[in-house]
Design a protein around this motif. Structure first.
Motif, mmCIF file in Angstrom:
data_model
loop_
_atom_site.group_PDB
_atom_site.id
_atom_site.type_symbol
_atom_site.label_atom_id
_atom_site.label_comp_id
_atom_site.label_asym_id
_atom_site.label_seq_id
_atom_site.Cartn_x
_atom_site.Cartn_y
_atom_site.Cartn_z
ATOM 1 N N LEU A 61 49.228 34.260 35.600
ATOM 2 C CA LEU A 61 47.940 34.041 36.231
ATOM 3 C C LEU A 61 47.533 35.247 37.080
ATOM 4 N N VAL A 62 48.459 35.752 37.890
ATOM 5 C CA VAL A 62 48.171 36.909 38.741
ATOM 6 C C VAL A 62 47.889 38.141 37.885
ATOM 7 N N ILE A 65 44.406 37.893 36.382
ATOM 8 C CA ILE A 65 43.368 38.098 37.394
ATOM 9 C C ILE A 65 43.310 39.565 37.807
ATOM 10 N N GLY A 68 43.370 41.809 33.978
ATOM 11 C CA GLY A 68 42.780 41.256 32.761
ATOM 12 C C GLY A 68 41.689 42.130 32.169
ATOM 13 N N LYS A 69 40.808 42.663 33.014
ATOM 14 C CA LYS A 69 39.725 43.512 32.522
ATOM 15 C C LYS A 69 40.290 44.785 31.904
#
Length: 128
Positions: A61-62, A65, A68-69
């Motif tokens: 998840l981290v 976030i 990710g881009k």
């Protein structure tokens, strides 16, 4: 046991199997992205791997976030580079230009491999 109890047991079993496979796919995608990233130092890669190993759900998840881009941009750049490389290869092995074909036919005619009639046929085919 009734049919519906059995049905929901099967439904949840399939759901958890799907979620587990999705988790594994995402984990391997993140690890692959980590090792393909040239800008990230070895120590940071090692820290991400440790974070993913000991707290996998939170680590994924981290990572998504925070990076990710960049993960999507690196994937697009890699796909673009593969496409350009395959296009360059296709251009390199594609048919030769008209002048190259005529030059090769001239060399074959001069060496006596083909006759003048065959040369004219190759030349007319190349010009059409």
């Amino acid at each position: 046991m009734s049919f519906w109890e059995n049905f929901w047991d099967i439904f949840w079993w399939f759901f958890f199997v799907y979620a587990f496979v999705a988790f594994l796919w995402l984990l391997f995608a993140v690890i692959g992205d980590l090792f393909r990233d040239d800008k990230l130092s070895g120590w940071r890669k090692a820290l991400w791997i440790l974070f993913l190993a000991f707290v996998p759900f939170l680590g994924l998840l981290v990572y998504l976030i925070a990076r990710g881009k960049g993960m999507a941009e690196r994937s697009m750049d890699r796909a673009r580079a593969h496409r350009e490389a395959s296009d360059a290869y296709i251009r390199s092995v594609a048919t030769t230009s008209l002048s190259e074909e005529i030059t090769k036919a001239t060399a074959l005619r001069d060496s006596g491999t083909i006759s003048a009639d065959e040369f004219e046929r190759i030349k007319s085919k190349a010009l059409v």
